[in-house]
Design a protein around this motif. Structure first.
Motif, PDB file in Angstrom:
ATOM      1  N   GLU A  87     -30.506  32.050  90.506  1.00  0.00           N
ATOM      2  CA  GLU A  87     -31.038  33.406  90.573  1.00  0.00           C
ATOM      3  C   GLU A  87     -31.136  34.034  89.187  1.00  0.00           C
ATOM      4  OE1 GLU A  87     -28.419  35.464  93.170  1.00  0.00           O
ATOM      5  OE2 GLU A  87     -29.241  34.558  94.996  1.00  0.00           O
ATOM      6  N   ILE A  88     -30.409  33.479  88.213  1.00  0.00           N
ATOM      7  CA  ILE A  88     -30.398  33.997  86.856  1.00  0.00           C
ATOM      8  C   ILE A  88     -30.783  32.870  85.901  1.00  0.00           C
ATOM      9  CG2 ILE A  88     -29.042  35.121  85.061  1.00  0.00           C
ATOM     10  CD1 ILE A  88     -27.196  36.170  87.217  1.00  0.00           C
ATOM     11  N   PHE A  89     -31.744  33.141  85.017  1.00  0.00           N
ATOM     12  CA  PHE A  89     -32.172  32.179  84.012  1.00  0.00           C
ATOM     13  C   PHE A  89     -32.033  32.825  82.636  1.00  0.00           C
ATOM     14  CE2 PHE A  89     -34.170  30.858  87.871  1.00  0.00           C
ATOM     15  CZ  PHE A  89     -34.283  29.476  87.803  1.00  0.00           C
ATOM     16  N   GLY A  90     -31.886  31.980  81.634  1.00  0.00           N
ATOM     17  CA  GLY A  90     -31.779  32.462  80.270  1.00  0.00           C
ATOM     18  C   GLY A  90     -32.669  31.654  79.340  1.00  0.00           C
ATOM     19  N   LEU A  91     -33.155  32.285  78.288  1.00  0.00           N
ATOM     20  CA  LEU A  91     -33.996  31.587  77.323  1.00  0.00           C
ATOM     21  C   LEU A  91     -33.173  30.550  76.550  1.00  0.00           C
ATOM     22  CD1 LEU A  91     -36.135  34.469  75.764  1.00  0.00           C
ATOM     23  CD2 LEU A  91     -36.866  32.777  77.450  1.00  0.00           C
ATOM     24  N   THR A  92     -33.733  29.383  76.350  1.00  0.00           N
ATOM     25  CA  THR A  92     -33.119  28.367  75.512  1.00  0.00           C
ATOM     26  C   THR A  92     -33.525  28.618  74.053  1.00  0.00           C
ATOM     27  OG1 THR A  92     -34.988  26.863  75.799  1.00  0.00           O
ATOM     28  CG2 THR A  92     -33.200  26.733  77.413  1.00  0.00           C
ATOM     29  N   HIS A  93     -32.999  27.773  73.163  1.00  0.00           N
ATOM     30  CA  HIS A  93     -33.397  27.892  71.751  1.00  0.00           C
ATOM     31  C   HIS A  93     -34.898  27.708  71.599  1.00  0.00           C
ATOM     32  CE1 HIS A  93     -33.343  27.517  67.420  1.00  0.00           C
ATOM     33  NE2 HIS A  93     -33.933  26.339  67.524  1.00  0.00           N
ATOM     34  N   LYS A  94     -35.448  26.800  72.383  1.00  0.00           N
ATOM     35  CA  LYS A  94     -36.897  26.567  72.346  1.00  0.00           C
ATOM     36  C   LYS A  94     -37.659  27.805  72.812  1.00  0.00           C
ATOM     37  CE  LYS A  94     -40.401  23.325  74.024  1.00  0.00           C
ATOM     38  NZ  LYS A  94     -40.649  22.112  74.875  1.00  0.00           N
ATOM     39  N   GLY A  95     -37.133  28.477  73.836  1.00  0.00           N
ATOM     40  CA  GLY A  95     -37.781  29.687  74.323  1.00  0.00           C
ATOM     41  C   GLY A  95     -37.736  30.818  73.313  1.00  0.00           C
ATOM     42  N   THR A 126     -47.853  15.989  85.459  1.00  0.00           N
ATOM     43  CA  THR A 126     -48.553  14.719  85.231  1.00  0.00           C
ATOM     44  C   THR A 126     -49.227  14.701  83.867  1.00  0.00           C
ATOM     45  OG1 THR A 126     -48.938  14.489  87.615  1.00  0.00           O
ATOM     46  CG2 THR A 126     -50.296  13.153  86.144  1.00  0.00           C
ATOM     47  N   LYS A 127     -49.866  15.813  83.494  1.00  0.00           N
ATOM     48  CA  LYS A 127     -50.507  15.894  82.175  1.00  0.00           C
ATOM     49  C   LYS A 127     -49.478  15.754  81.053  1.00  0.00           C
ATOM     50  CE  LYS A 127     -54.435  18.773  83.581  1.00  0.00           C
ATOM     51  NZ  LYS A 127     -55.119  20.085  83.396  1.00  0.00           N
ATOM     52  N   LEU A 128     -48.325  16.403  81.230  1.00  0.00           N
ATOM     53  CA  LEU A 128     -47.280  16.304  80.207  1.00  0.00           C
ATOM     54  C   LEU A 128     -46.750  14.877  80.084  1.00  0.00           C
ATOM     55  CD1 LEU A 128     -45.264  19.591  80.884  1.00  0.00           C
ATOM     56  CD2 LEU A 128     -46.756  19.112  78.958  1.00  0.00           C
ATOM     57  N   GLU A 129     -46.559  14.216  81.229  1.00  0.00           N
ATOM     58  CA  GLU A 129     -46.080  12.837  81.202  1.00  0.00           C
ATOM     59  C   GLU A 129     -47.093  11.916  80.531  1.00  0.00           C
ATOM     60  OE1 GLU A 129     -45.206  11.888  85.219  1.00  0.00           O
ATOM     61  OE2 GLU A 129     -43.384  13.125  85.307  1.00  0.00           O
ATOM     62  N   GLN A 130     -48.378  12.140  80.811  1.00  0.00           N
ATOM     63  CA  GLN A 130     -49.408  11.330  80.159  1.00  0.00           C
ATOM     64  C   GLN A 130     -49.420  11.566  78.650  1.00  0.00           C
ATOM     65  OE1 GLN A 130     -53.016  12.402  82.195  1.00  0.00           O
ATOM     66  NE2 GLN A 130     -52.623  11.053  83.933  1.00  0.00           N
ATOM     67  N   ALA A 131     -49.257  12.836  78.250  1.00  0.00           N
ATOM     68  CA  ALA A 131     -49.227  13.131  76.814  1.00  0.00           C
ATOM     69  C   ALA A 131     -48.020  12.466  76.145  1.00  0.00           C
ATOM     70  CB  ALA A 131     -49.191  14.647  76.598  1.00  0.00           C
ATOM     71  N   GLU A 151     -40.904  27.973  86.990  1.00  0.00           N
ATOM     72  CA  GLU A 151     -40.538  26.563  87.168  1.00  0.00           C
ATOM     73  C   GLU A 151     -41.104  25.710  86.035  1.00  0.00           C
ATOM     74  OE1 GLU A 151     -41.989  25.703  91.029  1.00  0.00           O
ATOM     75  OE2 GLU A 151     -40.308  26.637  92.086  1.00  0.00           O
ATOM     76  N   ASP A 152     -42.332  26.027  85.576  1.00  0.00           N
ATOM     77  CA  ASP A 152     -42.906  25.306  84.438  1.00  0.00           C
ATOM     78  C   ASP A 152     -42.079  25.538  83.180  1.00  0.00           C
ATOM     79  OD1 ASP A 152     -44.920  24.356  86.034  1.00  0.00           O
ATOM     80  OD2 ASP A 152     -46.384  25.874  85.450  1.00  0.00           O
ATOM     81  N   LEU A 153     -41.619  26.766  82.983  1.00  0.00           N
ATOM     82  CA  LEU A 153     -40.790  27.056  81.814  1.00  0.00           C
ATOM     83  C   LEU A 153     -39.489  26.265  81.844  1.00  0.00           C
ATOM     84  CD1 LEU A 153     -41.226  30.942  81.533  1.00  0.00           C
ATOM     85  CD2 LEU A 153     -42.203  29.199  80.042  1.00  0.00           C
ATOM     86  N   GLU A 154     -38.915  26.120  83.032  1.00  0.00           N
ATOM     87  CA  GLU A 154     -37.687  25.337  83.151  1.00  0.00           C
ATOM     88  C   GLU A 154     -37.960  23.863  82.890  1.00  0.00           C
ATOM     89  OE1 GLU A 154     -34.149  24.290  86.389  1.00  0.00           O
ATOM     90  OE2 GLU A 154     -35.862  25.525  86.976  1.00  0.00           O
ATOM     91  N   THR A 155     -39.063  23.352  83.446  1.00  0.00           N
ATOM     92  CA  THR A 155     -39.409  21.942  83.256  1.00  0.00           C
ATOM     93  C   THR A 155     -39.640  21.622  81.783  1.00  0.00           C
ATOM     94  OG1 THR A 155     -40.417  21.871  85.452  1.00  0.00           O
ATOM     95  CG2 THR A 155     -41.037  20.129  83.900  1.00  0.00           C
ATOM     96  N   MET A 156     -40.277  22.539  81.043  1.00  0.00           N
ATOM     97  CA  MET A 156     -40.591  22.305  79.634  1.00  0.00           C
ATOM     98  C   MET A 156     -39.433  22.643  78.704  1.00  0.00           C
ATOM     99  SD  MET A 156     -44.448  23.866  79.515  1.00  0.00           S
ATOM    100  CE  MET A 156     -45.657  23.444  80.776  1.00  0.00           C
ATOM    101  N   GLY A 157     -38.336  23.180  79.263  1.00  0.00           N
ATOM    102  CA  GLY A 157     -37.162  23.434  78.440  1.00  0.00           C
ATOM    103  C   GLY A 157     -37.136  24.779  77.754  1.00  0.00           C
ATOM    104  N   TYR A 158     -37.960  25.733  78.192  1.00  0.00           N
ATOM    105  CA  TYR A 158     -37.946  27.065  77.593  1.00  0.00           C
ATOM    106  C   TYR A 158     -36.866  27.953  78.196  1.00  0.00           C
ATOM    107  CZ  TYR A 158     -42.427  25.959  75.409  1.00  0.00           C
ATOM    108  OH  TYR A 158     -43.412  25.387  74.656  1.00  0.00           O
ATOM    109  N   VAL A 159     -36.499  27.705  79.449  1.00  0.00           N
ATOM    110  CA  VAL A 159     -35.442  28.469  80.112  1.00  0.00           C
ATOM    111  C   VAL A 159     -34.544  27.498  80.854  1.00  0.00           C
ATOM    112  CG1 VAL A 159     -36.931  30.491  80.392  1.00  0.00           C
ATOM    113  CG2 VAL A 159     -36.739  28.844  82.253  1.00  0.00           C
TER     114      VAL A 159
END
Length: 260
Positions: free
Chosen positions: A245-253, A107-112, A229-237
């Motif tokens: 079961e497996i996640f990877g870092l994005t360019h942003k991460g 919610t804070k991110l959406e408001q920002a 889950e926050d990292l996924e929502t923000m686009g870091y992973v």
């Protein structure tokens, strides 16, 4: 014949008769083994079976054991569910708290984002008004000079905004929780940047690089699960497969980890 066979099968599969049949096999396994495997005539095998068994082991005890198990099984399930009710409730409460915190963060991110888009819209409106004011000037030399100066100022402003966006990973450090930062840094310590989630009877954990998080108890796992889950929502992973079961870092991460 088929109906008779189906009726017999259904009856055997009933809990009481199933327990009785199991007790019969356990009590008479030696006699059954000799009956099947002994190299002798049918009469000799039946005779040996009768010697190894009795009415008690063939009929009375299996029926008695089946009755006891059929009565005790529902009570054992009730006792288990009663004893596990409290820990399950505590686990659900932890997950609800983590979901609540994640919802607040989203919610804070959406408001920002809404405020940022509102500022950009207002800026476009102000630019259009200035363009109209310049268009209303009669002196062509003054109009041309103002147009060039305004274009120069806007180019510098856009360049500054682009530089600020490139520093977004550093600025977002205050938005990420300490647990999320630990996961990114641990994952970036290896070349693969992989994050693994493990859920088994022995426990649950999140492994990033050579570090393991959330393996102490259910509360600790829920905390780091929410951070992931926050990292996924923000686009870091991002997840690497449908099982998540497996996640990877994005360019942003990766960029965030490099700027730490």
């Amino acid at each position: 014949m088929k109906d008779l066979f189906d009726a017999i099968t259904t009856r055997i599969q009933a809990p009481y008769f199933g327990y009785s049949l199991l007790a019969f096999v356990v009590l008479n396994w030696r006699a059954l083994f000799l009956l099947i495997m002994l190299d002798a005539t049918a009469h000799e095998r039946i005779s040996i079976f009768e010697q190894e068994t009795s009415v008690w082991s063939v009929v009375v005890l299996p029926l008695l054991v089946g009755a006891i198990l059929a009565i005790f099984t529902p009570w054992s399930r009730y006792i288990f569910e009663y004893l596990s009710q409290k820990p399950f409730a505590l686990r659900d409460r932890i997950h609800l708290h983590a979901d609540h915190q994640r919802t607040i963060q989203q919610t804070k991110l959406e408001q920002a984002r809404s405020e940022l888009f509102g500022q950009k819209e207002q800026e476009l409106i102000e630019r259009a008004k200035r363009d109209e004011e310049i268009a209303g000037i009669d002196d062509e030399d003054v109009k041309a000079r103002l147009t060039n100066e305004l274009a120069t100022l806007r180019a510098e402003r856009d360049k500054l905004a682009s530089q600020m966006n490139s520093m977004g990973a550093t600025l977002n450090a205050d938005v990420l929780s300490g647990e999320a930062v630990k996961i990114i840094e641990a994952a970036a310590a290896t070349k693969s940047g992989t994050i693994l989630t493990s859920k088994s009877l022995s426990g649950r954990s999140i492994k990033a690089g050579n570090s393991v998080f959330g393996d102490k108890d259910a509360k600790s796992y829920a905390l780091y699960e929410s951070a992931l889950e926050d990292l996924e929502t923000m686009g870091y992973v991002k997840p690497q497969g449908p099982k998540r079961e497996i996640f990877g870092l994005t360019h942003k991460g990766w960029r965030f980890a490099e700027n730490r």
